[in-house]
Design a protein around this motif. Structure first.
Motif, mmCIF file in Angstrom:
data_model
loop_
_atom_site.group_PDB
_atom_site.id
_atom_site.type_symbol
_atom_site.label_atom_id
_atom_site.label_comp_id
_atom_site.label_asym_id
_atom_site.label_seq_id
_atom_site.Cartn_x
_atom_site.Cartn_y
_atom_site.Cartn_z
ATOM 1 N N LYS A 236 0.818 -1.219 0.000
ATOM 2 C CA LYS A 236 0.000 0.000 0.000
ATOM 3 C C LYS A 236 0.847 1.262 0.000
ATOM 4 N N LEU A 237 2.054 1.169 0.559
ATOM 5 C CA LEU A 237 2.921 2.356 0.619
ATOM 6 C C LEU A 237 3.183 2.874 -0.786
ATOM 7 N N GLY A 238 3.035 4.194 -0.958
ATOM 8 C CA GLY A 238 3.281 4.816 -2.259
ATOM 9 C C GLY A 238 2.103 4.754 -3.191
ATOM 10 N N THR A 239 0.967 4.221 -2.733
ATOM 11 C CA THR A 239 -0.211 4.104 -3.596
ATOM 12 C C THR A 239 -1.344 4.961 -3.031
ATOM 13 N N GLY A 240 -2.430 5.047 -3.805
ATOM 14 C CA GLY A 240 -3.626 5.715 -3.315
ATOM 15 C C GLY A 240 -3.648 7.207 -3.586
ATOM 16 N N ASP A 241 -4.716 7.846 -3.091
ATOM 17 C CA ASP A 241 -4.899 9.286 -3.314
ATOM 18 C C ASP A 241 -3.958 10.140 -2.485
ATOM 19 N N TYR A 242 -3.353 9.552 -1.457
ATOM 20 C CA TYR A 242 -2.475 10.322 -0.556
ATOM 21 C C TYR A 242 -1.137 9.597 -0.453
ATOM 22 N N PRO A 243 -0.316 9.699 -1.500
ATOM 23 C CA PRO A 243 0.922 8.902 -1.569
ATOM 24 C C PRO A 243 1.838 9.133 -0.371
ATOM 25 N N LEU A 244 2.284 8.059 0.185
ATOM 26 C CA LEU A 244 3.235 8.090 1.294
ATOM 27 C C LEU A 244 4.209 6.949 1.063
ATOM 28 N N ALA A 245 5.448 7.262 0.733
ATOM 29 C CA ALA A 245 6.445 6.231 0.440
ATOM 30 C C ALA A 245 7.227 5.876 1.694
ATOM 31 N N ALA A 246 7.774 4.684 1.708
ATOM 32 C CA ALA A 246 8.617 4.281 2.832
ATOM 33 C C ALA A 246 9.783 5.246 2.999
ATOM 34 N N GLU A 247 10.264 5.789 1.877
ATOM 35 C CA GLU A 247 11.394 6.721 1.930
ATOM 36 C C GLU A 247 11.025 8.044 2.594
ATOM 37 N N ASP A 248 9.735 8.302 2.745
ATOM 38 C CA ASP A 248 9.309 9.540 3.412
ATOM 39 C C ASP A 248 9.454 9.444 4.932
ATOM 40 N N ILE A 249 9.662 8.241 5.435
ATOM 41 C CA ILE A 249 9.688 8.013 6.882
ATOM 42 C C ILE A 249 11.110 7.676 7.329
ATOM 43 N N PRO A 250 11.639 8.338 8.363
ATOM 44 C CA PRO A 250 12.987 7.990 8.849
ATOM 45 C C PRO A 250 13.100 6.493 9.140
ATOM 46 N N ALA A 251 14.201 5.894 8.707
ATOM 47 C CA ALA A 251 14.356 4.444 8.798
ATOM 48 C C ALA A 251 14.188 3.925 10.230
ATOM 49 N N GLY A 252 14.751 4.655 11.195
ATOM 50 C CA GLY A 252 14.661 4.214 12.578
ATOM 51 C C GLY A 252 13.225 4.161 13.070
ATOM 52 N N MET A 253 12.398 5.096 12.602
ATOM 53 C CA MET A 253 10.986 5.099 12.991
ATOM 54 C C MET A 253 10.219 4.001 12.266
ATOM 55 N N LEU A 254 10.457 3.864 10.970
ATOM 56 C CA LEU A 254 9.739 2.862 10.191
ATOM 57 C C LEU A 254 10.000 1.457 10.743
ATOM 58 N N ALA A 255 11.223 1.231 11.223
ATOM 59 C CA ALA A 255 11.601 -0.101 11.707
ATOM 60 C C ALA A 255 10.746 -0.560 12.879
ATOM 61 N N SER A 256 10.159 0.378 13.620
ATOM 62 C CA SER A 256 9.356 -0.013 14.782
ATOM 63 C C SER A 256 8.120 -0.813 14.377
ATOM 64 N N GLY A 257 7.700 -0.724 13.107
ATOM 65 C CA GLY A 257 6.529 -1.464 12.662
ATOM 66 C C GLY A 257 6.850 -2.590 11.705
ATOM 67 N N VAL A 258 8.144 -2.903 11.546
ATOM 68 C CA VAL A 258 8.566 -3.956 10.616
ATOM 69 C C VAL A 258 8.922 -5.213 11.395
ATOM 70 N N PHE A 259 8.190 -6.287 11.116
ATOM 71 C CA PHE A 259 8.434 -7.572 11.784
ATOM 72 C C PHE A 259 8.761 -8.606 10.718
#
Length: 436
Positions: free
Chosen positions: A125-148
């Motif tokens: 879903k990241l980077g898609t839809g009417d309100y694009p939000l890419a993984a690259e838009d989020i600091p890696a350290g923060m994004l990692a908190s939701g990656v399992f």
């Protein structure tokens, strides 16, 4: 390492918070699970934990989203942070869960929800839809908190970390003209500040996650690791771990830290006693600023970067948001709101009202956020640390390992065990959890 000028060092990034936010408290309302349709719109039920100004702003944003399109209708329900994970897991297992959880303030327990198999992966879903939000838009350290296990199950919506908040008047009275950049310097300053019944620094203690969350930055700064690379082996009981823990216990032994026997987790990181003049420094977040500025006067409050032992280190503690299993329309609508909520215009409003830091790099560059930081320059210290911040291990058993470590850290801080013995026993308990 040179100490930083008391007038504050130059800072690179720009982004941070303002007013305080409280993620507990109350607000009533019945709780329902997945809903259906409303006036031809797909209804999205969302759980949140916002209170005070944050709750008011969230309601405004939900209404704005609902008015902006004709496909989805979001209904928001407050659920208290205390006991949230247990309640959510029960709801997931009984098919009564909301479609969307916004701002779960206990990301260390996210693995328990994922284990139900009803949290929707977001990578496609990241980077898609009417309100694009890419993984690259989020600091890696923060994004990692939701990656399992390599899959993104949650996005960070409420950024946060911690630094050292200090009483500028006490520093001046002690003749201290620059802020410390290392823990060795902080200990030396704490000695100067300890007099007349007041101590130099308050160190975290208690049964909640906060002591472990803050101590991990000490561990990383000393060169240690919490777990091995594939999260199968406890590694915090290392020489580096002992160094990190002794850095704190040595200050207790020297009598320059607020006595751990008088401290507990009910002191909200320590700010009430800080306002009462019982110590000059404590580890706090941007969410503490309003409370201490109201308590001792904004002109007396300073903030400096979390000191290092060997290298700079910081743990980011973001509240996370995620979509639960539902119909295609419900999952699409839930992600539509979540990605809309994280767009710069909406996130800047939310962060200014709630006291959180932006988790979208585009928000940090927005005019609204830059103006806010210009009016609240202490926020820059917290924001700059996000450049090198890491997150806690994303494994379902983290909360159990953390609880075992927290209990042993407390024994060390109370001088009931040596740092070596405390870490050894915590590692044994943690490894038993990993080996199950």
């Amino acid at each position: 390492m040179n100490k930083a000028p008391l007038a504050r060092r130059g800072l690179a990034v720009g982004a941070l918070v303002t007013a305080a936010v409280t993620l507990a408290g109350c607000s009533g309302g019945s709780v329902t699970g997945n809903a259906g349709e409303s006036d031809g719109k797909t209804t999205i039920t969302m759980w949140n934990q916002a209170t005070g100004d944050a709750a008011t702003k969230l309601n405004e944003l939900v209404e704005e989203f609902n008015q902006s399109q004709d496909t989805y209708e979001v209904t928001s329900q407050f659920i208290a942070a205390e006991g949230f994970t247990a309640r959510l897991v029960q709801a997931l297992n009984s098919n009564q869960a909301p479609n969307l959880v916004l701002g779960d303030s206990n990301p260390s327990s996210l693995g328990e929800a994922i284990d139900t198999g009803k949290i929707v992966p977001l990578d496609d879903k990241l980077g898609t839809g009417d309100y694009p939000l890419a993984a690259e838009d989020i600091p890696a350290g923060m994004l990692a908190s939701g990656v399992f296990d390599g899959t993104t199950y949650a996005l960070p919506t409420d950024g946060g970390d911690y630094a050292i908040i200090y009483n500028k008047q006490k520093f001046a009275d002690a003749g201290i003209t620059s802020t410390p950049t290392t823990w060795e310097e902080l200990a030396a300053d704490a000695k100067k500040l300890t007099k007349d019944g007041s101590y130099g620094v308050y160190l975290p203690i208690g049964s909640n996650e906060w002591p472990v969350f803050t101590w991990q930055s000490m561990l990383w700064s000393a060169g240690g690791e919490f777990l091995n690379e594939d999260n199968t082996q406890v590694e915090f009981d290392s020489a580096e771990g002992v160094t990190a823990l002794k850095t704190w216990t040595d200050m207790i032994d020297e009598g320059v830290a607020y006595p751990s026997t008088a401290a507990d987790s009910n002191q909200n990181q320590g700010w009430p006693a800080f306002n009462a003049g019982q110590f000059a420094m404590f580890i706090g977040g941007a969410f503490n600023l309003k409370s201490v500025q109201d308590g001792i006067g904004a002109e007396n409050v300073g903030v400096f970067t979390f000191p290092e032992i060997e290298t700079p280190a910081m743990n980011t503690g973001t509240n996370v948001s995620y979509v639960t299993d539902g119909t295609d329309e419900q999952e699409a609508g839930s992600y539509a709101f979540l990605s809309w909520f994280m767009q710069p215009d909406q996130q800047a409003q939310w962060d200014i009202a709630s006291g959180f830091l932006p988790t979208n790099l585009q928000t940090q560059d927005s005019d609204a956020w830059k103006a806010h930081v210009a009016d609240n320059p202490l926020l820059e210290v917290f924001a700059d640390q996000l450049e090198y911040a890491k997150s806690r291990p994303s494994i379902s058993s983290y909360s159990e390992i953390s609880a075992a470590l927290g209990a042993e850290l407390e024994k060390a801080m109370l001088r009931q065990k040596s740092p070596e013995d405390a870490l050894r026993d915590a590692a044994a308990a943690g490894q038993a959890v990993l080996d199950r």
